[in-house]
Design an enzyme around this catalytic site. Structure first.
Site: not given
Ligand SMILES: Cc1cc2nc3c(=O)[nH]c(=O)nc-3n(C[C@H](O)[C@H](O)[C@H](O)COP(=O)(O)OP(=O)(O)OC[C@H]3O[C@@H](n4cnc5c(N)ncnc54)[C@H](O)[C@@H]3O)c2cc1C
Length: 547
Positions: A485
């Site tokens: 997280h």
């Molecule tokens: C193993 C694991 C288990 C988890 N379990 C839970 C759970 O059960 N419940 C919960 O609430 N949360 C959980 N989380 C946390 C939750 O999934 C994250 O907090 C959430 O997905 C974050 O969302 P985001 O959109 O900020 O980033 P992300 O979902 O990580 O999205 C970022 C995206 O941007 C892309 N990207 C990055 N840099 C670039 C670039 N330069 N150019 C193009 N694309 C790019 C990445 O490839 C990715 O697809 C977990 C996370 C992990 C890793």
């Protein structure tokens, strides 16, 4: 074209292994690969990152058919990958092509360990890899964000955005929505050992909480999950796939945004890398970074937006001195407490081996629970747990969810492929160590209760020889791992280290926002996916209102 959906699916299947494909909705360009459109084209909005937040943004912004949106994702498509769609297979995804597979710098307060941070590098982002637990956190988490200089982010103001996304199988009420794109289910088969763990918590004096996303988080519960018909229901499935049917959305996969292009202090588009070549695409209205807590600050810094000294150290021209970029990195921590016993193996593919948890306070005077122990009906091994134990074991994982330790991430070079130095500074503060130690002790009390004592043969970790607070603190430093997280590196606020304002606009610049988990000024006292959806829902409304 008689069956648009079918054609798009076929098209995605055909192209899923190719690198650098632009997936376009059939209505606009026909069902063809058309990278040239992105290379030369201009879109109203460019979203960088198709993760949890990016997919919600793409869905909401394209509700207005008069705007065009391009979403660019570094990873490949998720559709058709069974290890992603099948809940029980989630751990198979770590260290694969779908995982950025970061490691932290040696953690000074964790005996120099480098801790694995899986993050999704695939459409759906970390939501395609995560544990699917739907948890919003405590009302005071959001009130605290508002107190920190972010009007409009108090609990009362954000609750409608949680509800907006939601299709809750328990029905509509003050706290839950129905009819939204995201399925939230309570209807799945509970593993018998997990049922015993919940019973043992009640025997130990903790209340059962039917709905921890309701009036209060406190107590032990069965998790609400983002699954539908036994399959993962990520933001890629719930938000992006339906939006791809619209003619005004384009998705570019296997393409990594290198930097935001600026004209003075105004974002004009992005440079991305596809098949090893740099390409430029123009944004007529806004560029929105949604690369997550680790990559969004990196995109900013590679664009010349960040701490002056750090950019200059790597020869990056400073466009805008913004010292908070990459600072305030923090995360939740877990320490496994593992018992050997008579535990049937998990067999139901639709349920992950973690579907119960509790919210507890280390001190009754706290305004909200600061502990979130997780209950696995499997042994939660880590690289650091040495002893080979029987698979017939269960884990009461101690969890600290109100961390006070703060770290940072830094560039190690000026190139997109140069790794980041990731230092969350885990367990720096005594408070963080004490929370884990106290929660381990609470887990030991739970394991002694009749419902668990009947099936338990021995404690494997920390082990009966580990008894004093000092020994338990040492165990915590040796075993602590990420709860995944990570937040805070582009924090929202109005102080010197704030990166975005309360409308998620990058301070001092025009046409550039960050909308993802990185903007959280303080991590909520629960998981971060639901809060990320909420941020994207609210962010989308702000973007629409300012158009
Ligand atoms: C193993 C694991 C288990 C988890 N379990 C839970 C759970 O059960 N419940 C919960 O609430 N949360 C959980 N989380 C946390 C939750 O999934 C994250 O907090 C959430 O997905 C974050 O969302 P985001 O959109 O900020 O980033 P992300 O979902 O990580 O999205 C970022 C995206 O941007 C892309 N990207 C990055 N840099 C670039 C670039 N330069 N150019 C193009 N694309 C790019 C990445 O490839 C990715 O697809 C977990 C996370 C992990 C890793």
């Amino acid at each position: 074209m008689t069956n648009t959906k079918m054609n798009r699916r076929d098209f995605m299947r055909k192209t899923s292994l190719a690198s650098g494909v632009l997936l376009v909705a059939p209505g606009i360009y026909g069902a063809s690969v058309n990278t040239a459109q992105a290379q030369t084209g201009a879109f109203d909005y460019i979203i960088c990152g198709a993760g949890s937040a990016g997919c919600v943004l793409a869905h909401r912004l394209t509700e207005n058919e008069d705007v065009s949106v391009l979403i660019i994702e570094a990873g490949g498509p998720e559709e058709g990958v069974e290890a992603i769609s099948t809940p029980l297979r989630l751990l198979e995804l770590w260290n694969t092509e779908y995982d950025w597979a970061y490691f932290t710098a040696p953690q000074k307060h964790c005996n120099g360990r480098n801790i694995h941070w899986p993050r999704g590098k695939v459409v759906g982002g970390s939501g395609s890899l995560n544990g699917m637990l739907y948890v919003r956190g405590h009302a005071t988490d959001y009130d605290n964000w508002a107190y920190q200089g972010n009007p409009g982010w108090d609990y009362e103001s954000v609750l409608p955005y949680f509800k907006k996304s939601e299709d809750f199988d328990g029905g509509e009420n003050e706290y839950h929505g129905v009819g939204g794109p995201l399925h939230v289910t309570t209807d799945y088969e509970r593993h018998p050992t997990t049922q015993r763990i919940v019973e043992a918590c009640i025997e130990a004096g903790y209340k059962f909480n039917e709905d921890y996303n309701g009036a209060d988080t406190e107590g032990v519960n069965f998790a609400q999950m983002n699954t539908k018909d036994g399959q993962r229901h990520s933001s890629a499935v719930a938000f992006l796939r339906p939006a791809l049917e619209r003619s005004n959305l384009s998705l570019l996969t296997n393409s990594r945004v290198k930097k935001v292009n600026l004209d003075g202090k105004t974002a004009t588009g992005v440079t991305y890398i596809q098949d090893g070549e740099e390409r430029v695409v123009t944004a007529k209205r806004e560029v929105i970074l949604a690369g997550g807590t680790i990559e969004s600050p990196k995109m900013l810094m590679l664009s010349g937006i960040g701490e002056r000294a750090q950019l200059e150290e790597h020869g990056i021209e400073v466009v805008h001195d913004l010292p908070g970029v990459g600072k305030n990195l923090h995360d939740h921590s877990l320490a496994p407490v593992i018992y050997e016993g008579d535990v049937p193996p998990p067999t139901n593919l639709a349920v992950i081996p973690l579907h119960a948890q509790a919210f507890m306070r280390s001190d009754p005077r706290l305004p909200a629970p600061d502990m979130q122990p997780l209950f696995f009906h499997v042994p939660l091994y880590t690289a650091d747990t040495q002893e080979a134990v029987t698979p017939s074991a269960y884990t009461l994982c101690a969890g600290g969810v109100s961390p006070t330790s703060r770290g940072e991430l830094r560039l190690t070079g000026p190139n997109v492929d140069d790794p980041l130095m990731l230092d969350p500074n885990l367990l720096e503060t005594q408070y963080d160590v004490r929370t884990i130690v106290e929660n381990i002790k609470m887990m030991r009390e739970v394991a002694k209760q009749p419902a668990l004592a009947e099936i338990t043969t021995r404690e494997i970790y920390p082990g009966p020889e580990v008894q004093t607070d000092e020994e338990l603190a040492d165990y915590a430093r040796n075993s602590v791992q990420s709860y995944h997280h990570q937040v805070g590196t582009c924090k929202m606020g109005n102080d010197e280290f704030a990166v975005v304002d309360h409308e998620l606009r990058v301070h001092g610049l025009e046409g550039l926002r960050v909308v993802d988990a990185s903007i959280m000024p303080v991590v909520p006292t629960g998981n971060t996916n639901a809060p990320t959806y909420m941020i994207a829902e609210k962010g989308a409304d702000m973007i629409k209102e300012s158009a």
